[in-house]
Design a protein around this motif. Structure first.
Motif, PDB file in Angstrom:
ATOM      1  N   THR A 366      -4.755  -1.609  -6.550  1.00 22.95           N
ATOM      2  CA  THR A 366      -4.469  -1.914  -5.145  1.00 22.95           C
ATOM      3  C   THR A 366      -4.368  -0.636  -4.326  1.00 22.95           C
ATOM      4  OG1 THR A 366      -3.315  -3.978  -5.698  1.00 22.95           O
ATOM      5  CG2 THR A 366      -2.787  -2.962  -3.572  1.00 22.95           C
ATOM      6  N   GLU A 367      -3.631   0.342  -4.843  1.00 22.48           N
ATOM      7  CA  GLU A 367      -3.483   1.608  -4.122  1.00 22.48           C
ATOM      8  C   GLU A 367      -4.834   2.304  -3.950  1.00 22.48           C
ATOM      9  OE1 GLU A 367      -0.434   4.227  -5.473  1.00 22.48           O
ATOM     10  OE2 GLU A 367       1.044   2.627  -5.737  1.00 22.48           O
ATOM     11  N   HIS A 368      -5.629   2.328  -5.006  1.00 21.02           N
ATOM     12  CA  HIS A 368      -6.937   2.971  -4.925  1.00 21.02           C
ATOM     13  C   HIS A 368      -7.841   2.237  -3.939  1.00 21.02           C
ATOM     14  CE1 HIS A 368      -6.462   5.024  -9.138  1.00 21.02           C
ATOM     15  NE2 HIS A 368      -5.555   5.398  -8.255  1.00 21.02           N
ATOM     16  N   GLY A 369      -7.736   0.906  -3.923  1.00 17.42           N
ATOM     17  CA  GLY A 369      -8.517   0.125  -2.966  1.00 17.42           C
ATOM     18  C   GLY A 369      -8.132   0.442  -1.532  1.00 17.42           C
ATOM     19  N   LEU A 370      -6.842   0.605  -1.290  1.00 14.63           N
ATOM     20  CA  LEU A 370      -6.381   0.936   0.059  1.00 14.63           C
ATOM     21  C   LEU A 370      -6.860   2.331   0.465  1.00 14.63           C
ATOM     22  CD1 LEU A 370      -2.694  -0.395  -0.083  1.00 14.63           C
ATOM     23  CD2 LEU A 370      -4.647  -1.447   1.061  1.00 14.63           C
ATOM     24  N   LEU A 371      -6.801   3.274  -0.459  1.00 19.37           N
ATOM     25  CA  LEU A 371      -7.236   4.638  -0.159  1.00 19.37           C
ATOM     26  C   LEU A 371      -8.734   4.681   0.167  1.00 19.37           C
ATOM     27  CD1 LEU A 371      -5.269   6.497  -2.971  1.00 19.37           C
ATOM     28  CD2 LEU A 371      -4.864   6.745  -0.514  1.00 19.37           C
ATOM     29  N   GLU A 372      -9.510   3.913  -0.580  1.00 19.15           N
ATOM     30  CA  GLU A 372     -10.956   3.912  -0.385  1.00 19.15           C
ATOM     31  C   GLU A 372     -11.396   2.955   0.715  1.00 19.15           C
ATOM     32  OE1 GLU A 372     -12.660   3.070  -4.190  1.00 19.15           O
ATOM     33  OE2 GLU A 372     -11.468   4.616  -5.197  1.00 19.15           O
ATOM     34  N   GLY A 373     -10.497   2.049   1.108  1.00 22.54           N
ATOM     35  CA  GLY A 373     -10.840   1.080   2.149  1.00 22.54           C
ATOM     36  C   GLY A 373     -11.740  -0.030   1.653  1.00 22.54           C
ATOM     37  N   VAL A 374     -11.641  -0.365   0.352  1.00 16.97           N
ATOM     38  CA  VAL A 374     -12.469  -1.435  -0.214  1.00 16.97           C
ATOM     39  C   VAL A 374     -11.565  -2.554  -0.741  1.00 16.97           C
ATOM     40  CG1 VAL A 374     -14.321   0.141  -0.815  1.00 16.97           C
ATOM     41  CG2 VAL A 374     -12.537  -0.332  -2.498  1.00 16.97           C
ATOM     42  N   ASP A 375     -12.088  -3.765  -0.710  1.00 20.01           N
ATOM     43  CA  ASP A 375     -11.358  -4.945  -1.210  1.00 20.01           C
ATOM     44  C   ASP A 375      -9.959  -5.042  -0.605  1.00 20.01           C
ATOM     45  OD1 ASP A 375     -13.534  -5.513  -2.896  1.00 20.01           O
ATOM     46  OD2 ASP A 375     -12.731  -4.216  -4.476  1.00 20.01           O
TER      47      ASP A 375
END
Length: 619
Positions: A366-375
């Motif tokens: 979830t954190e990585h998705g938020l950082l990358e702006g995906v999903d």
């Protein structure tokens, strides 16, 4: 990389700051002759351990040591010394204890030592309570405390709340004074860079204080070449991320206080807890503190085998002289390393158990998705599930703030839905916390464009934008996060995070498993590389506050007698509002890459949980 590049230039000896504070404390204690009891502010208990232990205090007349509490101090000496932070609530508590002594007809001499400086409002409280004439008041300039060879902290966690939330500028003079003290010891710093409103005010205060001292500074050689002042609100995302370096995880899971950590029975393997100081003096800790956690167990295993081999050497010793030499020169160090190794292995096992819980991997995705702006929709679903399951309120708020900060605020529908779900799950008493987070710009709603805006001409719209920016600066309104745009311009998200090398990293993004390079550290790298803001103006415009730079001509650098020839490679980075251990690790890595040595100073060491709790409405 060459060994010289890895080691880098020699750092200034920060222990001078410790000695100065200790000597000043001893002088203040001895100014009240005879036996005395010492009452210490709970907030100062752990920081004081870094300056002066109980044995030193006893040597200088301290009989008993008490923690400042609401209860009366019974018995003890007829002289009482209070060592406290300069706070109204603390001063009122002292006044109440003195008043209680008066009611009990107990005669005592009272001295209050305030740190980092004496405040007039505290004097007013004592006057209002009618005890001002009964006390003598002194200052202890306990500002930056050395926690390691390259790490300094004022241990003022309340500064973030006081300044960034309430706009209270009380502590700015103390921060400026700490920089003046550093330059008094290590020489004037020729190159100063900064980003943020607080940074600019502190820099201006330092210049004013230095100009008042005048020529007294000129005889001191230059040991630090660069100073970077950075406000915490320039980069909220980095401390909100889950830390994955070893030292960062120790802070997240066990809680590091003033460079000390307490390990419980689950780590020690006994029925007792143990408190240890974390520093580069511990050879084992120095080797693993900045590593990604996935690379720690392998090192500890290899170290254990190495120690066993060293122990086994004793079986091959052929003479008494060889045995004596082994015992006197090696055995003590081996035992010390063995003890440290046992504790760090125990800590790793506890961390691994914590990371093995069912939702940890999903949380990291979830954190990585938020950082990358995906999903992002899947990320919101995970946060909603965490709210419904009533996971830790601090952790849920951390994710909500990370969601808002990385997306530039939330669409109205999502903002209202998440806010409602949180209050229904955790209680309406958290309205104040959500209000504070909104005020800081950490959890905010995206403002829909007004219909009339579309009818404005470009010229009118530009004037309106400039006017709003000016109003925002004057009122200290939170600036909308521009994380996504800054991330693209600074290349904060590596292109191939999945295949990122964590064992032998070549990018500071390793501190977040290759998913993200800390914004604050990347910004520092770019400014140092350009010796100013030229070339990064478009990035600076997207960040809160103004940027500034004060440079001396290259020909004028390092000419003072006693100057360190490597001073141009020594950089002091001062975080105003807190700094995470992950940022310290990233700067150490950057230093090895670029041939710099970084000194990190901060108002406090923080992580995502501490940041949220510092502005929460709960106690």
């Amino acid at each position: 990389m060459a060994v010289s590049a890895v080691l880098g230039p020699k750092l200034p000896d920060l222990q001078y700051l410790k000695r100065l504070a200790r000597d000043q404390l001893v002088h203040l204690l001895e100014s009240l002759p005879g036996r005395k009891d010492l009452v210490i502010d709970p907030d100062l208990m752990t920081p004081l351990d870094r300056i002066a232990g109980a044995s030193l205090l006893k040597q200088h007349g301290v009989d008993k040591i008490f923690k400042l509490e609401r209860t009366k101090i019974h018995g003890g000496c007829d002289q009482l010394v209070y060592l406290v932070r300069s706070k109204l609530t603390t001063t009122k508590l002292i006044a109440d204890q003195i008043t209680a002594d008066i009611r009990d007809a107990r005669k005592r001499k009272y001295k209050i030592i305030m740190t980092p400086r004496r405040l007039q409002v505290c004097d007013m409280v004592l006057e209002h309570e009618g005890v001002f004439g009964l006390v003598s008041i002194e200052e202890l300039h306990l500002d930056l405390i050395p926690l390691d060879r390259d790490l300094l902290s004022m241990e003022l966690p309340q500064f973030f709340r006081d300044y960034f939330l309430h706009g209270d500028q009380t502590w700015l003079a103390s921060i400026a004074k700490s920089l003046v003290n550093i330059q008094s010891l290590f020489g004037p710093i020729p190159n100063v860079y900064g980003q943020g409103r607080c940074a600019k005010m502190v820099a201006d205060m330092v210049e004013m204080m230095m100009s008042e001292q005048g020529e007294r500074q000129s005889s001191v050689g230059c040991e630090i070449g660069h100073l970077f002042l950075i406000d915490r609100d320039v980069d909220y995302v980095t401390p909100l991320c889950t830390q994955v370096t070893y030292e960062g995880l120790l802070d997240d899971i066990f809680g590091i206080k003033s460079g000390s950590v307490e390990f419980g029975p689950d780590v020690t393997g006994t029925d007792k807890s143990i408190k240890i100081m974390l520093s580069g003096e511990d050879e084992v800790f120095r080797a693993i503190r900045d590593r990604h956690f996935s690379n720690v167990f392998g090192f500890l295993s290899a170290k254990a085998k190495e120690l066993q081999t060293s122990y086994d050497k004793r079986h091959n010793l052929k003479s008494v002289q060889d045995m004596k030499q082994f015992v006197s020169e090696e055995l003590s160090n081996l035992k010390k390393q063995h003890k440290a190794l046992t504790l760090h292995i125990g800590a790793c096992e506890t961390i691994t158990k914590n990371k093995s819980r069912g939702d940890f991997e999903e949380q990291m995705r979830t954190e990585h998705g938020l950082l990358e702006g995906v999903d992002v929709r899947e990320c919101i679903n995970f946060i909603e599930e965490s709210i419904n399951r009533q996971h830790s309120r601090t952790e849920v708020l951390r994710l909500l703030c990370m969601l808002s900060s990385t997306q530039g605020g939330l669409p109205s529908k999502d903002y209202k839905s998440l806010k409602t779900q949180f209050l229904q799950s955790y209680g309406t008493e958290h309205l104040l916390t959500l209000h504070n987070l909104k005020k800081l710009g950490l959890f905010v709603e995206q403002q829909a464009p007004d219909a009339t805006t579309n009818k404005l001409t470009d010229k009118m719209a530009a004037k309106l934008t400039d006017g709003m920016a000016s109003l925002q600066l004057q009122l200290q309104l939170p600036k909308k996060s521009q994380f996504r745009a800054v991330s693209r311009k600074l290349n904060l998200i590596p292109k191939s995070a999945e295949n990122f090398e964590l064992r032998n990293p070549n990018d500071m993004a390793y501190v977040f498993s290759g998913a993200y390079a800390p914004l604050s550290c990347k910004l520092i790298e770019q400014v140092l590389q350009r010796e100013g803001w030229t070339g990064v103006e478009d990035i600076a415009k997207l960040l809160p506050g103004d940027n500034f730079v004060h440079l001396k001509a290259k020909s004028a650098r390092g000419k003072s007698a006693g100057s360190n020839p490597d001073s141009d490679k020594i950089v002091l980075v001062y975080f105003l509002g807190g700094c995470s251990y992950t940022e310290v690790s990233a700067l150490r890595f950057l230093g090895k890459q670029k041939g710099y040595r970084f000194l990190v100073a901060t108002t406090a060491l923080i992580n995502g949980g501490k940041l949220i709790e510092s502005v929460s409405g709960w106690k």
